[in-house]
Write an enzyme that holds these catalytic residues in place. Sequence first.
Site, PDB file in Angstrom:
ATOM      1  N   TYR A  12       0.778  -1.196   0.028  1.00  0.00           N
ATOM      2  CA  TYR A  12       0.086  -0.152  -0.223  1.00  0.00           C
ATOM      3  C   TYR A  12       0.894   1.335   0.025  1.00  0.00           C
ATOM      4  CZ  TYR A  12      -4.646  -2.118   0.744  1.00  0.00           C
ATOM      5  OH  TYR A  12      -5.941  -2.548   0.655  1.00  0.00           O
ATOM      6  N   LYS A  43       3.038 -15.378   2.060  1.00  0.00           N
ATOM      7  CA  LYS A  43       3.243 -16.147   0.805  1.00  0.00           C
ATOM      8  C   LYS A  43       4.582 -16.637   0.771  1.00  0.00           C
ATOM      9  CE  LYS A  43       1.522 -17.725  -3.242  1.00  0.00           C
ATOM     10  NZ  LYS A  43       0.442 -18.836  -3.088  1.00  0.00           N
ATOM     11  N   ASP A  87      -6.558  -7.009   3.973  1.00  0.00           N
ATOM     12  CA  ASP A  87      -7.693  -6.528   3.397  1.00  0.00           C
ATOM     13  C   ASP A  87      -8.559  -7.552   2.579  1.00  0.00           C
ATOM     14  OD1 ASP A  87      -8.980  -4.353   1.936  1.00  0.00           O
ATOM     15  OD2 ASP A  87      -8.191  -4.840   0.249  1.00  0.00           O
ATOM     16  N   ASP A  95     -12.594  -9.083   3.695  1.00  0.00           N
ATOM     17  CA  ASP A  95     -13.712  -9.303   2.987  1.00  0.00           C
ATOM     18  C   ASP A  95     -14.368 -10.557   2.784  1.00  0.00           C
ATOM     19  OD1 ASP A  95     -13.603  -6.296   2.438  1.00  0.00           O
ATOM     20  OD2 ASP A  95     -13.979  -6.600   0.500  1.00  0.00           O
ATOM     21  N   ASP A 112      -3.126 -18.342   0.391  1.00  0.00           N
ATOM     22  CA  ASP A 112      -4.096 -18.993  -0.582  1.00  0.00           C
ATOM     23  C   ASP A 112      -4.902 -20.182   0.361  1.00  0.00           C
ATOM     24  OD1 ASP A 112      -1.754 -20.491  -0.705  1.00  0.00           O
ATOM     25  OD2 ASP A 112      -1.988 -20.776  -2.696  1.00  0.00           O
TER      26      ASP A 112
HETATM   27  C1  IPM Z   1     -10.213  -1.293   3.906  1.00  0.00           C
HETATM   28  C2  IPM Z   1     -10.677  -0.747   2.431  1.00  0.00           C
HETATM   29  C3  IPM Z   1      -9.570   0.327   2.070  1.00  0.00           C
HETATM   30  C4  IPM Z   1      -8.314  -0.664   2.140  1.00  0.00           C
HETATM   31  C5  IPM Z   1      -9.805   0.773   1.107  1.00  0.00           C
HETATM   32  C6  IPM Z   1     -11.080   1.776   0.954  1.00  0.00           C
HETATM   33  C7  IPM Z   1      -8.783   1.677   0.235  1.00  0.00           C
HETATM   34  O1  IPM Z   1     -10.796  -1.536   1.578  1.00  0.00           O
HETATM   35  O2  IPM Z   1     -10.288  -0.432   4.994  1.00  0.00           O
HETATM   36  O3  IPM Z   1     -10.210  -2.808   3.921  1.00  0.00           O
HETATM   37  O4  IPM Z   1      -7.983  -1.412   1.044  1.00  0.00           O
HETATM   38  O5  IPM Z   1      -7.569  -0.455   2.992  1.00  0.00           O
HETATM   39 MG    MG Z   2     -10.889  -3.880   2.270  1.00  0.00          MG
END
Ligand code: IPM
Ligand code: MG
Length: 325
Positions: free
Chosen positions: A100, A150, A206, A210, A182
């Site tokens: 990042y 990884k 990240d 999700d 993975d």
């Molecule tokens: C998160 C989000 C952010 C990230 C985005 C909005 C840049 O997806 O906090 O998980 O990737 O860190």
């Molecule tokens: Mg995210």
Amino acid sequence: MGVAAIEAEGDAISDQTMQLCRESDAILFGAVGGVPRYEGPETKIQPERALFRLRKELALYANLRPIRPFAALLNASTIKADVLRGTDLLVVRELTGGIYYGKPSEIRETAQGLEAIDTLIYSGAEIERIVRTAFELARDRRHKVTSVDKANVLSSSRLWRRIADDVAADFPDVTLEHLLVDACAMHLIRRPASFDVIVTENMFGDILTDEASMLAGSMGMLPSASLGTRRTAHGLFGLYEPIHGSAPDIAGQEKANPIAAILTVALMLRYSFNLKEEAEAIERAVEGIVEGGYRTEDLREEGKEGKEVVGTEEMGRLIAEAVLG
Ligand code: IPM
Ligand code: MG
């Protein structure tokens, strides 16, 4: 911050806003991104930059993302209830390093045409402090850390794994497991209840969170706390954000689930204000309302009796009422 700040002040977050944040005890953050007119390749200022600046300049390197599906929502998940039962995990995502932030990161012209580069770099010190945070948190939980990397491909992961082993030696009461990212993605939906604390680098964290949010039924359920080491008069200085984005596609339609944001407030009370009982009161209120059958659109279970789909405002009102008892 974000689009509002770009339009009002010409930057994703102004220096004055940064200063205000620095002088605060905690920052409660809504959500950012997803506004189509700021997403094209021509966009000069990305709204997300505000978030990256807050995280980095305020040294909030530890992003805690707890995932504990409510019993009442086991059937709202796309994963089978039997697989979910007992799931109570905490992802500790490294938040201020890795791909990042690594430089160079650009699209550039070469004699052969365009190319793009991103840089994944970690110092040993950055790895050590986040792994240590994970081990310390595991001591208050079920004494298990899963370090995700990884290492079969990436040098940064090989250093990560070596340091995780070194840190583990200082925590003989905590078990360390290594998983490739993975494989972790697979095990998260295969045996989620077997995880306690998962520690991983920025981008893996990240992506995995999700995925893990689906265990809780919806992205709209997951809070997060971003912490560093700075203490205020009340507790740890921190930035609190739901893991989801701003979902402009459903803006103003009363469809957004406010629970992630509300649970984020609970984390803020716990870590930045040492208000443990108050934090629990919010969490209990949310759980009670969900148990009572109230759902936002994202948690709709087709054809289920006794479930009432309510709008964003109404969900917030119900929870606020439950907090007040
Ligand atoms: C998160 C989000 C952010 C990230 C985005 C909005 C840049 O997806 O906090 O998980 O990737 O860190
Ligand atoms: Mg995210």
